[in-house]
Scaffold this active site. Structure first.
Site, mmCIF file in Angstrom:
data_model
loop_
_atom_site.group_PDB
_atom_site.id
_atom_site.type_symbol
_atom_site.label_atom_id
_atom_site.label_comp_id
_atom_site.label_asym_id
_atom_site.label_seq_id
_atom_site.Cartn_x
_atom_site.Cartn_y
_atom_site.Cartn_z
ATOM 1 N N ASP A 267 -3.907 -7.009 9.468
ATOM 2 C CA ASP A 267 -3.072 -7.920 8.669
ATOM 3 C C ASP A 267 -1.960 -7.094 8.008
ATOM 4 O O ASP A 267 -1.394 -7.514 6.998
ATOM 5 C CB ASP A 267 -3.968 -8.592 7.617
ATOM 6 C CG ASP A 267 -3.360 -9.849 7.014
ATOM 7 O OD1 ASP A 267 -2.477 -10.469 7.658
ATOM 8 O OD2 ASP A 267 -3.764 -10.235 5.900
ATOM 9 N N ASP B 22 -1.971 6.118 5.212
ATOM 10 C CA ASP B 22 -1.026 5.446 6.101
ATOM 11 C C ASP B 22 -1.606 5.429 7.511
ATOM 12 O O ASP B 22 -1.893 6.495 8.083
ATOM 13 C CB ASP B 22 0.297 6.236 6.072
ATOM 14 C CG ASP B 22 1.396 5.525 6.817
ATOM 15 O OD1 ASP B 22 1.098 4.677 7.686
ATOM 16 O OD2 ASP B 22 2.572 5.825 6.537
ATOM 17 N N TRP C 38 -10.065 -10.066 3.716
ATOM 18 C CA TRP C 38 -10.581 -10.004 5.093
ATOM 19 C C TRP C 38 -11.825 -9.117 5.157
ATOM 20 O O TRP C 38 -12.779 -9.423 5.856
ATOM 21 C CB TRP C 38 -9.505 -9.461 6.055
ATOM 22 C CG TRP C 38 -8.494 -10.484 6.468
ATOM 23 C CD1 TRP C 38 -8.120 -11.583 5.770
ATOM 24 C CD2 TRP C 38 -7.734 -10.482 7.684
ATOM 25 N NE1 TRP C 38 -7.160 -12.272 6.480
ATOM 26 C CE2 TRP C 38 -6.901 -11.626 7.638
ATOM 27 C CE3 TRP C 38 -7.656 -9.636 8.783
ATOM 28 C CZ2 TRP C 38 -6.017 -11.942 8.675
ATOM 29 C CZ3 TRP C 38 -6.771 -9.936 9.818
ATOM 30 C CH2 TRP C 38 -5.960 -11.079 9.763
ATOM 31 N N GLY D 94 -8.390 -7.094 -0.079
ATOM 32 C CA GLY D 94 -9.756 -7.039 0.434
ATOM 33 C C GLY D 94 -10.380 -8.342 0.897
ATOM 34 O O GLY D 94 -11.570 -8.366 1.227
ATOM 35 N N LYS E 281 -1.600 -9.572 13.064
ATOM 36 C CA LYS E 281 -0.512 -10.394 12.512
ATOM 37 C C LYS E 281 0.811 -9.903 13.090
ATOM 38 O O LYS E 281 1.070 -8.703 13.123
ATOM 39 C CB LYS E 281 -0.482 -10.247 10.992
ATOM 40 C CG LYS E 281 0.727 -10.960 10.360
ATOM 41 C CD LYS E 281 0.553 -11.171 8.893
ATOM 42 C CE LYS E 281 0.638 -9.891 8.104
ATOM 43 N NZ LYS E 281 0.340 -10.109 6.685
ATOM 44 N N ASP F 189 -6.017 1.158 4.109
ATOM 45 C CA ASP F 189 -4.782 0.656 3.485
ATOM 46 C C ASP F 189 -4.068 1.796 2.763
ATOM 47 O O ASP F 189 -4.683 2.770 2.345
ATOM 48 C CB ASP F 189 -5.060 -0.477 2.481
ATOM 49 C CG ASP F 189 -3.847 -1.397 2.303
ATOM 50 O OD1 ASP F 189 -3.871 -2.534 2.808
ATOM 51 O OD2 ASP F 189 -2.855 -0.955 1.676
HETATM 52 C C1 LIG Z 1 -0.955 -8.935 3.578
HETATM 53 S S1 LIG Z 1 -1.676 -7.482 2.942
HETATM 54 C C2 LIG Z 1 -3.300 -7.574 3.602
HETATM 55 C C3 LIG Z 1 -4.180 -8.596 2.961
HETATM 56 C C4 LIG Z 1 -5.645 -8.436 3.376
HETATM 57 N N1 LIG Z 1 -5.846 -8.761 4.780
HETATM 58 C C5 LIG Z 1 -6.571 -9.288 2.552
HETATM 59 O O1 LIG Z 1 -7.279 -10.119 3.126
HETATM 60 O O2 LIG Z 1 -6.626 -9.121 1.337
HETATM 61 C C6 LIG Z 1 -0.930 -6.242 3.918
HETATM 62 C C7 LIG Z 1 -1.420 -4.836 3.622
HETATM 63 O O3 LIG Z 1 -0.926 -3.943 4.626
HETATM 64 C C8 LIG Z 1 -0.871 -2.666 4.033
HETATM 65 N N2 LIG Z 1 -0.079 -1.740 4.850
HETATM 66 C C9 LIG Z 1 1.227 -1.829 5.173
HETATM 67 N N3 LIG Z 1 1.604 -0.771 5.895
HETATM 68 C C10 LIG Z 1 0.505 0.004 6.059
HETATM 69 C C11 LIG Z 1 0.257 1.255 6.713
HETATM 70 N N4 LIG Z 1 1.243 1.903 7.348
HETATM 71 N N5 LIG Z 1 -0.980 1.775 6.661
HETATM 72 C C12 LIG Z 1 -1.978 1.122 5.999
HETATM 73 N N6 LIG Z 1 -1.804 -0.061 5.367
HETATM 74 C C13 LIG Z 1 -0.584 -0.614 5.388
HETATM 75 C C14 LIG Z 1 -0.222 -2.967 2.669
HETATM 76 O O4 LIG Z 1 -0.445 -1.917 1.749
HETATM 77 C C15 LIG Z 1 -0.911 -4.280 2.288
HETATM 78 O O5 LIG Z 1 -1.986 -4.061 1.409
#
Ligand SMILES: C[S@@+](CC[C@H](N)C(=O)[O-])C[C@H]1O[C@@H](n2cnc3c(N)ncnc32)[C@H](O)[C@@H]1O
Length: 195
Positions: free
Chosen positions: A111, A86, A52, A50, A151, A70
């Site tokens: 991200d 998803d 961002w 969270g 990203k 997420d």
């Molecule tokens: C690097 S973390 C994000 C960190 C976030 N931007 C923060 O500031 O805390 C990447 C996130 O992408 C989510 N993610 C990956 N594939 C996803 C999908 N298909 N749908 C939704 N979220 C996804 C993961 O669950 C993970 O929590």
């Protein structure tokens, strides 16, 4: 683990009340590119834990809206509407659209990173797929003056992805914030002025 604990951004996040060190990546990009504005609608893809979303909510203020998505749960954040699911599922898209109503988005930030399998080719392909879906979403829902921050990981498909973004956005710049670990091949692409 010890790298994480000793990381100065982790310590700073802890002190300043951010849920993740990732918050500083968005803060750095915003300090340079001024993408977050008061009253704006922001969609945050891959939002957990969270950081961002916290940054976005505080910048858009009460007149704005942050919709976060997420796979994993997100502890509530003031000013953030969360959808767990998803992003690849149509039902999640429908929920975002439902929350948007007739509003257009000013900024899409993604991200998202897939769970790492350790097989480089598979991980890169999954990451590129998520970035492509985020791009499609931005093209459908961003207002014409909006911005798209995503990203990406340098590797197979990276050059093609930038080329694709350049065909849809008049200005595409790459950003590697100081808070992004040097050894990580992640980069952020910022597209503005939808063509
Ligand atoms: C690097 S973390 C994000 C960190 C976030 N931007 C923060 O500031 O805390 C990447 C996130 O992408 C989510 N993610 C990956 N594939 C996803 C999908 N298909 N749908 C939704 N979220 C996804 C993961 O669950 C993970 O929590």
């Amino acid at each position: 683990m010890s790298e994480h604990v000793n990381d100065s951004y982790v310590q700073r996040a802890h002190k300043e009340g951010y849920r993740s060190r990732a918050a500083y990546k968005l803060l750095e990009i915003d300090a340079r590119d001024h993408i977050l504005k008061s009253g704006m609608v922001v969609v945050d893809l891959g939002a957990t834990p969270g950081g961002w979303s916290q940054v976005a909510a505080s910048k858009v203020g009460g007149g704005g809206k942050v919709i976060a998505v997420d796979l994993l749960p997100l502890h509530p954040i003031n000013g953030v509407e969360f959808i767990q699911g998803d992003f690849c599922d149509d039902s999640v898209l429908a929920q975002i659209e439902n929350k948007l109503g007739s509003k257009k988005i000013g900024l899409v930030i993604s991200d998202m990173s897939p769970n790492i399998s350790g097989i480089n080719m598979t991980d890169q392909a999954r990451a590129m797929h998520l970035a492509e879906l985020a791009l499609d979403f931005s093209l459908l829902h961003l207002q014409s003056s909006g911005a798209f921050l995503v990203k990406v990981f340098q590797g197979a498909g990276f050059e093609e992805y930038i080329k694709l973004m350049r065909s849809y956005y008049a200005r595409v710049v790459t950003r590697k914030p100081d808070s992004s670990r040097d050894r990580s091949n992640e980069l952020y692409l910022l597209g503005t002025f939808k063509i």
